[in-house]
Design a protein around this motif. Structure first.
Motif, PDB file in Angstrom:
ATOM      1  N   ASN A  17       0.831  -1.209   0.000  1.00  0.00           N
ATOM      2  CA  ASN A  17       0.000   0.000   0.000  1.00  0.00           C
ATOM      3  C   ASN A  17       0.864   1.257   0.000  1.00  0.00           C
ATOM      4  OD1 ASN A  17      -2.363  -1.488   0.028  1.00  0.00           O
ATOM      5  ND2 ASN A  17      -2.698  -1.289   2.227  1.00  0.00           N
ATOM      6  N   SER A  18       1.893   1.252   0.826  1.00  0.00           N
ATOM      7  CA  SER A  18       2.777   2.419   0.905  1.00  0.00           C
ATOM      8  C   SER A  18       3.531   2.641  -0.399  1.00  0.00           C
ATOM      9  CB  SER A  18       3.777   2.245   2.056  1.00  0.00           C
ATOM     10  OG  SER A  18       3.119   2.282   3.308  1.00  0.00           O
ATOM     11  N   HIS A  60      -7.118   5.119  -1.260  1.00  0.00           N
ATOM     12  CA  HIS A  60      -5.723   5.473  -1.512  1.00  0.00           C
ATOM     13  C   HIS A  60      -5.611   6.578  -2.554  1.00  0.00           C
ATOM     14  CE1 HIS A  60      -4.335   1.220  -0.089  1.00  0.00           C
ATOM     15  NE2 HIS A  60      -4.599   2.034   0.916  1.00  0.00           N
ATOM     16  N   TRP A  61      -6.529   6.609  -3.497  1.00  0.00           N
ATOM     17  CA  TRP A  61      -6.455   7.596  -4.567  1.00  0.00           C
ATOM     18  C   TRP A  61      -6.720   9.003  -4.046  1.00  0.00           C
ATOM     19  CZ3 TRP A  61      -3.873   5.780  -8.323  1.00  0.00           C
ATOM     20  CH2 TRP A  61      -3.972   4.430  -8.673  1.00  0.00           C
ATOM     21  N   LEU A  62      -7.640   9.143  -3.087  1.00  0.00           N
ATOM     22  CA  LEU A  62      -7.844  10.454  -2.476  1.00  0.00           C
ATOM     23  C   LEU A  62      -6.583  10.888  -1.742  1.00  0.00           C
ATOM     24  CD1 LEU A  62      -9.577  12.868  -1.661  1.00  0.00           C
ATOM     25  CD2 LEU A  62     -10.403  11.530   0.289  1.00  0.00           C
ATOM     26  N   MET A  84      -1.966  12.531   8.197  1.00  0.00           N
ATOM     27  CA  MET A  84      -2.985  12.577   7.152  1.00  0.00           C
ATOM     28  C   MET A  84      -3.464  11.183   6.782  1.00  0.00           C
ATOM     29  SD  MET A  84      -2.889  14.363   3.375  1.00  0.00           S
ATOM     30  CE  MET A  84      -2.559  15.974   4.117  1.00  0.00           C
ATOM     31  N   ALA A  85      -2.537  10.224   6.706  1.00  0.00           N
ATOM     32  CA  ALA A  85      -2.916   8.858   6.342  1.00  0.00           C
ATOM     33  C   ALA A  85      -3.876   8.261   7.367  1.00  0.00           C
ATOM     34  CB  ALA A  85      -1.673   7.987   6.211  1.00  0.00           C
ATOM     35  N   SER A  86      -3.632   8.505   8.649  1.00  0.00           N
ATOM     36  CA  SER A  86      -4.507   7.955   9.683  1.00  0.00           C
ATOM     37  C   SER A  86      -5.866   8.639   9.699  1.00  0.00           C
ATOM     38  CB  SER A  86      -3.848   8.094  11.055  1.00  0.00           C
ATOM     39  OG  SER A  86      -3.614   9.462  11.376  1.00  0.00           O
ATOM     40  N   THR A  87      -5.957   9.839   9.138  1.00  0.00           N
ATOM     41  CA  THR A  87      -7.242  10.534   9.052  1.00  0.00           C
ATOM     42  C   THR A  87      -8.124   9.951   7.960  1.00  0.00           C
ATOM     43  OG1 THR A  87      -6.200  12.583   9.818  1.00  0.00           O
ATOM     44  CG2 THR A  87      -8.337  12.790   8.730  1.00  0.00           C
ATOM     45  N   TYR A 112      -4.392   0.309   5.498  1.00  0.00           N
ATOM     46  CA  TYR A 112      -3.307   0.977   6.218  1.00  0.00           C
ATOM     47  C   TYR A 112      -2.034   1.072   5.371  1.00  0.00           C
ATOM     48  CZ  TYR A 112      -5.664   0.814  10.786  1.00  0.00           C
ATOM     49  OH  TYR A 112      -6.517   0.992  11.836  1.00  0.00           O
ATOM     50  N   THR A 113      -1.277   2.112   5.662  1.00  0.00           N
ATOM     51  CA  THR A 113       0.089   2.222   5.156  1.00  0.00           C
ATOM     52  C   THR A 113       1.047   1.794   6.267  1.00  0.00           C
ATOM     53  OG1 THR A 113       0.175   4.552   5.811  1.00  0.00           O
ATOM     54  CG2 THR A 113      -0.468   4.063   3.539  1.00  0.00           C
TER      55      THR A 113
END
Length: 283
Positions: A78-79, A144-146, A218-221, A229-230
């Motif tokens: 994912n990352s 993920h695209w957002l 931001m990723a956790s938001t 998850y990343t």
């Protein structure tokens, strides 16, 4: 007189090396501790040391064991997906934006550059609520695209300043000569400016790739389920559990994050270094 000048140069050289040594120690010491912790047995950092007495690869094996609660490979992919597409999108968007600001004069140009500068002064977390509401309205929670679009938008202002400054150092005479030969603006951009801007493109690409790999806030938001998850979010959960915190496994996972960053740096190293040097001499 000559001896005094030599002694001053020697003292400056000694001070410079002492400062460099201090900086190296500050950077390398935590890294060595992390590497040592990843090979230490157990889950606690209390009994760990830089050089493990009984080194083990159990923590690395655990990351790839297929444990449902530790989807490390899935988080890793994912990352990488987010980082690669962010890098590509950043290079494309920043290149077009910098070209427009560098080569064209249009109404609102100065105001837009000022706005870019002001945007850098606003902390990222100040817009988290608005971004979360936007994600809900668009139905793109766990998308993920957002997240990629948000990362690309965040890289545009500062990187545009960097690339614009570099493109400003490329003589306008090259554009004028190409136009006399019948070249369009698109051809000038693709065949003249972009090849000459490779060093700064490498810098933008490096910034776009490394940013998502280290982002947690931001990723956790935006990402709320384990499948989306990343690595920063997944690894954080390893040390956030009250009873089952595994700091040594966290250290092993953190070390592996550096592999793609090192690969990208080695690929871009020649352009990256020359970009910094050219920026220092041409600016």
């Amino acid at each position: 007189m000559l001896k005094g000048m030599k002694s001053k140069r020697f003292s400056r050289l000694v001070i410079s090396y002492l400062i460099l040594t201090f900086v190296v120690v500050v950077i390398i010491y935590p890294l060595l501790w992390t590497i040592g912790a990843s090979f230490n047995p157990g889950n606690s950092l209390v009994s760990t040391s830089i050089i493990p007495k009984n080194p083990t690869l159990d923590h690395y094996k655990e990351l790839f064991s297929g444990n449902t609660s530790l989807q490390y490979v899935h988080w890793y992919l994912n990352s990488l997906k987010i980082s690669v597409f962010t890098m590509i999108g950043s290079v494309i968007s920043v290149s077009f934006t910098a070209y427009a600001f560098s080569r064209f004069r249009f109404r609102g140009r100065k105001n837009a550059l000022t706005l870019f500068l002001l945007l850098q002064m606003i902390p990222q977390f100040s817009a988290l609520i608005a971004l979360f509401v936007l994600a809900q309205m668009l139905g793109m929670i766990n998308s993920h695209w957002l997240l990629i679009l948000l990362y690309i938008g965040g890289t545009i202002p500062m990187n545009t300043y960097l690339m614009k400054g570099y493109m400003d150092s490329i003589p306008m005479e090259l554009d004028e000569s190409a136009k006399m030969d019948g070249a369009s603006n698109t051809r000038i951009f693709m065949q003249i400016l972009m090849p000459l801007s490779k060093p700064m493109i490498a810098v933008v690409a490096m910034n776009g790739f490394t940013g998502p790999l280290g982002d947690f806030v931001m990723a956790s938001t935006i990402l709320r389920t384990p499948d989306s998850y990343t690595l920063p979010i997944g690894l954080y959960n390893l040390v956030n559990e009250v009873m089952g915190a595994s700091y040594t496994t966290f250290a092993a996972g953190a070390i592996l994050i550096s592999i793609p960053i090192a690969i990208i740096f080695l690929v871009l190293q020649r352009n990256f270094v020359s970009g910094l040097t050219a920026g220092g001499t041409k600016g």
